[in-house]
Structures are given as structure tokens and as C-alpha cells.
Design a protein around this motif. Structure first.
Motif, PDB file in Angstrom:
ATOM      1  N   ILE A  44      -7.109  39.659 -43.458  1.00  0.00           N
ATOM      2  CA  ILE A  44      -6.747  39.070 -42.000  1.00  0.00           C
ATOM      3  C   ILE A  44      -7.423  40.086 -40.850  1.00  0.00           C
ATOM      4  O   ILE A  44      -7.881  39.675 -40.036  1.00  0.00           O
ATOM      5  N   ILE A  45      -6.889  41.286 -41.262  1.00  0.00           N
ATOM      6  CA  ILE A  45      -7.308  42.374 -40.294  1.00  0.00           C
ATOM      7  C   ILE A  45      -8.647  42.452 -40.217  1.00  0.00           C
ATOM      8  O   ILE A  45      -9.514  42.397 -38.948  1.00  0.00           O
ATOM      9  N   ASN A  46      -9.514  42.432 -41.182  1.00  0.00           N
ATOM     10  CA  ASN A  46     -11.062  42.470 -41.359  1.00  0.00           C
ATOM     11  C   ASN A  46     -11.531  41.316 -40.496  1.00  0.00           C
ATOM     12  O   ASN A  46     -12.583  41.431 -39.820  1.00  0.00           O
ATOM     13  N   LYS A  47     -11.237  40.100 -40.878  1.00  0.00           N
ATOM     14  CA  LYS A  47     -11.589  38.896 -40.072  1.00  0.00           C
ATOM     15  C   LYS A  47     -11.474  39.285 -38.682  1.00  0.00           C
ATOM     16  O   LYS A  47     -12.563  38.617 -38.090  1.00  0.00           O
ATOM     17  N   VAL A  48     -10.543  39.434 -38.167  1.00  0.00           N
ATOM     18  CA  VAL A  48     -10.076  39.640 -36.749  1.00  0.00           C
ATOM     19  C   VAL A  48     -11.120  40.713 -36.269  1.00  0.00           C
ATOM     20  O   VAL A  48     -11.618  40.337 -35.149  1.00  0.00           O
ATOM     21  N   VAL A  49     -11.248  41.722 -36.595  1.00  0.00           N
ATOM     22  CA  VAL A  49     -11.945  42.749 -36.513  1.00  0.00           C
ATOM     23  C   VAL A  49     -13.526  42.636 -36.138  1.00  0.00           C
ATOM     24  O   VAL A  49     -14.109  42.685 -35.394  1.00  0.00           O
ATOM     25  N   LYS A  50     -13.941  41.797 -37.221  1.00  0.00           N
ATOM     26  CA  LYS A  50     -15.466  41.288 -37.424  1.00  0.00           C
ATOM     27  C   LYS A  50     -15.686  40.392 -36.354  1.00  0.00           C
ATOM     28  O   LYS A  50     -16.847  40.271 -35.821  1.00  0.00           O
ATOM     29  N   SER A  51     -14.616  39.626 -35.853  1.00  0.00           N
ATOM     30  CA  SER A  51     -14.753  38.480 -35.061  1.00  0.00           C
ATOM     31  C   SER A  51     -15.065  39.065 -33.586  1.00  0.00           C
ATOM     32  O   SER A  51     -15.461  38.322 -32.719  1.00  0.00           O
ATOM     33  N   VAL A  52     -14.613  40.299 -33.062  1.00  0.00           N
ATOM     34  CA  VAL A  52     -14.540  40.788 -32.005  1.00  0.00           C
ATOM     35  C   VAL A  52     -15.518  42.152 -31.926  1.00  0.00           C
ATOM     36  O   VAL A  52     -15.381  42.732 -30.726  1.00  0.00           O
ATOM     37  N   GLU A  53     -16.004  42.397 -33.130  1.00  0.00           N
ATOM     38  CA  GLU A  53     -16.664  43.988 -33.126  1.00  0.00           C
ATOM     39  C   GLU A  53     -17.844  44.090 -32.234  1.00  0.00           C
ATOM     40  O   GLU A  53     -18.150  45.288 -31.996  1.00  0.00           O
ATOM     41  N   VAL A  54     -18.617  42.800 -31.774  1.00  0.00           N
ATOM     42  CA  VAL A  54     -19.789  43.314 -30.941  1.00  0.00           C
ATOM     43  C   VAL A  54     -19.329  43.190 -29.475  1.00  0.00           C
ATOM     44  O   VAL A  54     -19.160  42.105 -29.166  1.00  0.00           O
ATOM     45  N   ASN A  55     -19.263  44.365 -28.975  1.00  0.00           N
ATOM     46  CA  ASN A  55     -18.710  44.467 -27.583  1.00  0.00           C
ATOM     47  C   ASN A  55     -17.339  43.920 -27.352  1.00  0.00           C
ATOM     48  O   ASN A  55     -17.061  43.778 -26.003  1.00  0.00           O
ATOM     49  N   GLY A  56     -16.539  43.592 -28.256  1.00  0.00           N
ATOM     50  CA  GLY A  56     -15.139  43.404 -27.985  1.00  0.00           C
ATOM     51  C   GLY A  56     -15.235  42.086 -27.456  1.00  0.00           C
ATOM     52  O   GLY A  56     -14.213  41.550 -26.690  1.00  0.00           O
ATOM     53  N   ASP A  57     -16.121  41.055 -27.600  1.00  0.00           N
ATOM     54  CA  ASP A  57     -16.185  39.841 -27.027  1.00  0.00           C
ATOM     55  C   ASP A  57     -15.426  38.767 -27.723  1.00  0.00           C
ATOM     56  O   ASP A  57     -15.442  38.701 -28.937  1.00  0.00           O
ATOM     57  N   VAL A  58     -14.531  38.003 -26.885  1.00  0.00           N
ATOM     58  CA  VAL A  58     -13.671  37.170 -27.631  1.00  0.00           C
ATOM     59  C   VAL A  58     -14.099  35.839 -27.412  1.00  0.00           C
ATOM     60  O   VAL A  58     -13.289  34.885 -27.612  1.00  0.00           O
ATOM     61  N   ILE A  59     -15.452  35.520 -26.944  1.00  0.00           N
ATOM     62  CA  ILE A  59     -15.742  34.272 -26.717  1.00  0.00           C
ATOM     63  C   ILE A  59     -16.357  33.449 -27.962  1.00  0.00           C
ATOM     64  O   ILE A  59     -16.001  32.515 -28.352  1.00  0.00           O
ATOM     65  N   ASN A  60     -17.033  34.476 -28.772  1.00  0.00           N
ATOM     66  CA  ASN A  60     -17.707  33.843 -29.972  1.00  0.00           C
ATOM     67  C   ASN A  60     -16.988  33.932 -31.138  1.00  0.00           C
ATOM     68  O   ASN A  60     -17.562  34.016 -32.330  1.00  0.00           O
ATOM     69  N   HIS A  61     -15.721  34.229 -31.251  1.00  0.00           N
ATOM     70  CA  HIS A  61     -14.861  34.409 -32.435  1.00  0.00           C
ATOM     71  C   HIS A  61     -14.839  32.997 -32.909  1.00  0.00           C
ATOM     72  O   HIS A  61     -14.520  32.919 -34.167  1.00  0.00           O
ATOM     73  N   LEU A  62     -14.927  31.838 -32.309  1.00  0.00           N
ATOM     74  CA  LEU A  62     -14.686  30.557 -32.951  1.00  0.00           C
ATOM     75  C   LEU A  62     -16.098  30.438 -33.991  1.00  0.00           C
ATOM     76  O   LEU A  62     -15.589  29.698 -34.956  1.00  0.00           O
ATOM     77  N   LEU A  63     -16.889  31.249 -33.891  1.00  0.00           N
ATOM     78  CA  LEU A  63     -18.004  30.934 -34.875  1.00  0.00           C
ATOM     79  C   LEU A  63     -17.761  31.650 -36.110  1.00  0.00           C
ATOM     80  O   LEU A  63     -18.197  31.279 -37.299  1.00  0.00           O
ATOM     81  N   LYS A  64     -16.746  32.363 -36.569  1.00  0.00           N
ATOM     82  CA  LYS A  64     -16.353  33.127 -37.496  1.00  0.00           C
ATOM     83  C   LYS A  64     -15.106  32.704 -38.133  1.00  0.00           C
ATOM     84  O   LYS A  64     -14.467  32.874 -39.054  1.00  0.00           O
ATOM     85  N   GLY A  65     -14.632  31.410 -37.670  1.00  0.00           N
ATOM     86  CA  GLY A  65     -13.370  30.700 -38.116  1.00  0.00           C
ATOM     87  C   GLY A  65     -11.939  31.542 -37.629  1.00  0.00           C
ATOM     88  O   GLY A  65     -10.987  31.361 -38.188  1.00  0.00           O
ATOM     89  N   VAL A  66     -12.185  32.314 -36.411  1.00  0.00           N
ATOM     90  CA  VAL A  66     -10.903  32.959 -35.999  1.00  0.00           C
ATOM     91  C   VAL A  66     -10.852  32.720 -34.827  1.00  0.00           C
ATOM     92  O   VAL A  66     -11.609  32.581 -33.664  1.00  0.00           O
ATOM     93  N   HIS A  67      -9.370  32.231 -34.472  1.00  0.00           N
ATOM     94  CA  HIS A  67      -9.144  31.939 -32.839  1.00  0.00           C
ATOM     95  C   HIS A  67      -8.333  33.027 -32.624  1.00  0.00           C
ATOM     96  O   HIS A  67      -7.221  33.116 -32.924  1.00  0.00           O
ATOM     97  N   ILE A  68      -8.515  33.369 -31.099  1.00  0.00           N
ATOM     98  CA  ILE A  68      -7.618  34.366 -30.822  1.00  0.00           C
ATOM     99  C   ILE A  68      -7.247  34.052 -29.239  1.00  0.00           C
ATOM    100  O   ILE A  68      -7.956  33.772 -28.297  1.00  0.00           O
ATOM    101  N   LYS A  69      -5.797  33.909 -29.294  1.00  0.00           N
ATOM    102  CA  LYS A  69      -5.311  33.786 -27.814  1.00  0.00           C
ATOM    103  C   LYS A  69      -4.961  35.104 -27.195  1.00  0.00           C
ATOM    104  O   LYS A  69      -4.184  35.729 -27.868  1.00  0.00           O
ATOM    105  N   THR A  70      -5.381  35.142 -26.053  1.00  0.00           N
ATOM    106  CA  THR A  70      -5.025  36.531 -25.356  1.00  0.00           C
ATOM    107  C   THR A  70      -4.189  36.238 -24.146  1.00  0.00           C
ATOM    108  O   THR A  70      -4.027  35.303 -23.622  1.00  0.00           O
TER     109      THR A  70
END
Length: 267
Positions: A44-70
């Protein structure tokens, strides 16, 4: 860029092989994920980190099957750091060997990188202190320097049983012990791990951000495990902690109500 204050919810389409849908509603401050080996805590931790690890971008996380509400909901980026248990030999040993420093483990390499960030932090802090004094505001200057002093005081308190004290007259991290000067790479694994955690929190400079920690307690004495969450929040009350652990000691100091079982957030 608009940065998130914290994460409100993590949703993962499938934890592995098309199975286990995850929905985790998070506390603003402290979140502890528990469960037996292999149940998916680190995944769970790894999937979330990988979804935002490029510049901390939370826009493209949908491409990795991870949805983040901020919070705020329209944030585009996330400030975050990751702490893991580094108890293995250093990677890229050939590269490290050419740097003229003795780095043996992953913890050493983390400390080396954090030293660079620590120097940058001090330069930025010094510039802000000078600006405050030029404006005739000595109290503001003292407030700016307080987090660094708190960091040094905490390190001295944690390491007091072995007689180590941080050298406060040097820009790089050094320790004195019975008349001898030590560099961070000479510390024990537990001391290195705690130093990595506290340096990581310090150099974020009191900003709101998310600290992911995957079993950070592995090398820590049980007393340090019990104090870990409190120490981090004392260093920066604006941090949101998201951690996995096997150790009951980590939550013994009043954090039992922040524990979530993986089975409670998966379907």
C-alpha cells in the motif's frame, strides 16, 4: 503548483493481481497501518509513493490505479518524504567508492544525502535570520532558529546514554564522545536510523507534508520506538505521518486509536 496540506483518503483499485480494493480514510496527523506479514502493508505504501514520486504530482496518480483525495481538494502537488528500514549493504558500491568517503550501508548513503540538504537548510535559515534582524525583529529571528536547536536538543537527549553530543559549532553533523569527534557513519544502526528520521523532518522546514514510513522501528531500541511519533510531531507539528509497523511499542504512547488493520480497509 498548489501543494496539499495532507491526504484525506487513499483508494487503490487493486492491491495485487486484480485483488483487494483499498479505501483508507486518513487522520490529519497520525496514521498507523498494521497487519500480519504479507497482508499488503508495504505494498500500500509503495503504490502510493510510486504514484506521486515524480515531482510530487498528484494529477497523474489515476494512471497507476491510485486515487488520492487531498486537502485542499484542488491541490496539484504533494510534499512528501519516505523513511524505510535500511539494514542492507549500500547499493551502487562502485560509485560510492569513488566519492572518497566511507559509506557501507544504505543508512550511510541516506545520511550523506541528508547532510547536503542540511547544509542548504542552514543557508536558507541564516538568510531569513539576517532579514529578520535587518527589519529589527529579533524575536522572529529566534523563532526561525528554534527548530534547529530543538533538533540538536533531541539528538543530545536520545544519545546521552552513550555520551554522544552533537557539535553545535560545525555546519555538518558531527558528534563528540569522550574527547573524540565522530562522523554520522560511525554511529550504530539505531542511531543512524533515528538521525535519518529527524534530519528528514528538520530539512522540510516546518512545512505541511506527508511522511511515509515503512517499518522505521527495525533498528530502534524499544524506548525510542515508544517516543518516535511524539518526537516527529515535536519537530514539525504540520507533518502527516503514514507508517507501517509490526511493533506495539510504536503506538504505546497514546496512539492506539490511530491504528488501522489492512483487513479493515480492503475488500
Amino acid at each position: 503548483m498548489k501543494y496539499a496540506e495532507y491526504i484525506e483518503q487513499i483508494e487503490i483499485d487493486s492491491l495485487w493481481s486484480g485483488k483487494r480494493h483499498v479505501v483508507w480514510n486518513l487522520d490529519r496527523s497520525v496514521n498507523v497501518l498494521s497487519g500480519i506479514n504479507g497482508v499488503g502493508k508495504s505494498t500500500i505504501i509503495n503504490k502510493v509513493v510510486k504514484s506521486v514520486e515524480v515531482n510530487g504530482d498528484v494529477i497523474n496518480h489515476l494512471l497507476k490505479g491510485v486515487h488520492i483525495k487531498t486537502n485542499p481538494a484542488d491541490a496539484t502537488h504533494l510534499r512528501f518524504d519516505v523513511i524505510r528500514s535500511f539494514d542492507r549493504p549500500v547499493v551502487n558500491g562502485d560509485v560510492i567508492s569513488r566519492m572518497d568517503i566511507r559509506l557501507v550501508t544504505e543508512l550511510d548513503w541516506q545520511l550523506y544525502k541528508l547532510q547536503r540538504k542540511y547544509l542548504d537548510y542552514q543557508v536558507n535559515m541564516g538568510n531569513r535570520i539576517i532579514e529578520s534582524l535587518q527589519r529589527g525583529n529579533p524575536q522572529e529571528a529566534q523563532d526561525i532558529s528554534e527548530p534547529k536547536k530543538r533538533f540538536q536538543d533531541l539528538i543530545d537527549d536520545l544519545f546521552k546514554e552513550t555520551g554522544k553530543k552533537i557539535v553545535r559549532t560545525e555546519n555538518e553533523i558531527r558528534f563528540s564522545q569522550i574527547g573524540e569527534t565522530l562522523v554520522p557513519y560511525q554511529l550504530s544502526s539505531g542511531e543512524k536510523q533515528m538521525l535519518v528520521i529527524l534530519l528528514t523532518v528538520l530539512v522540510e522546514d516546518q512545512q505541511p507534508y506527508v511522511l511515509f514510513m515503512d517499518e522505521p522501528e527495525v533498528s530502534l531500541h524499544v524506548d525510542w520506538q515508544e517516543r518516535l511519533i511524539d518526537i516527529i510531531l515535536k519537530m514539525n507539528p504540520n507533518v502527516q505521518i503514514i507508517l507501517t509497523t509490526h511493533s506495539p511499542a510504536v503506538v504505546m504512547n497514546g496512539w492506539m486509536d490511530r491504528v488501522t488493520e489492512v483487513s479493515d480497509i480492503t475488500s
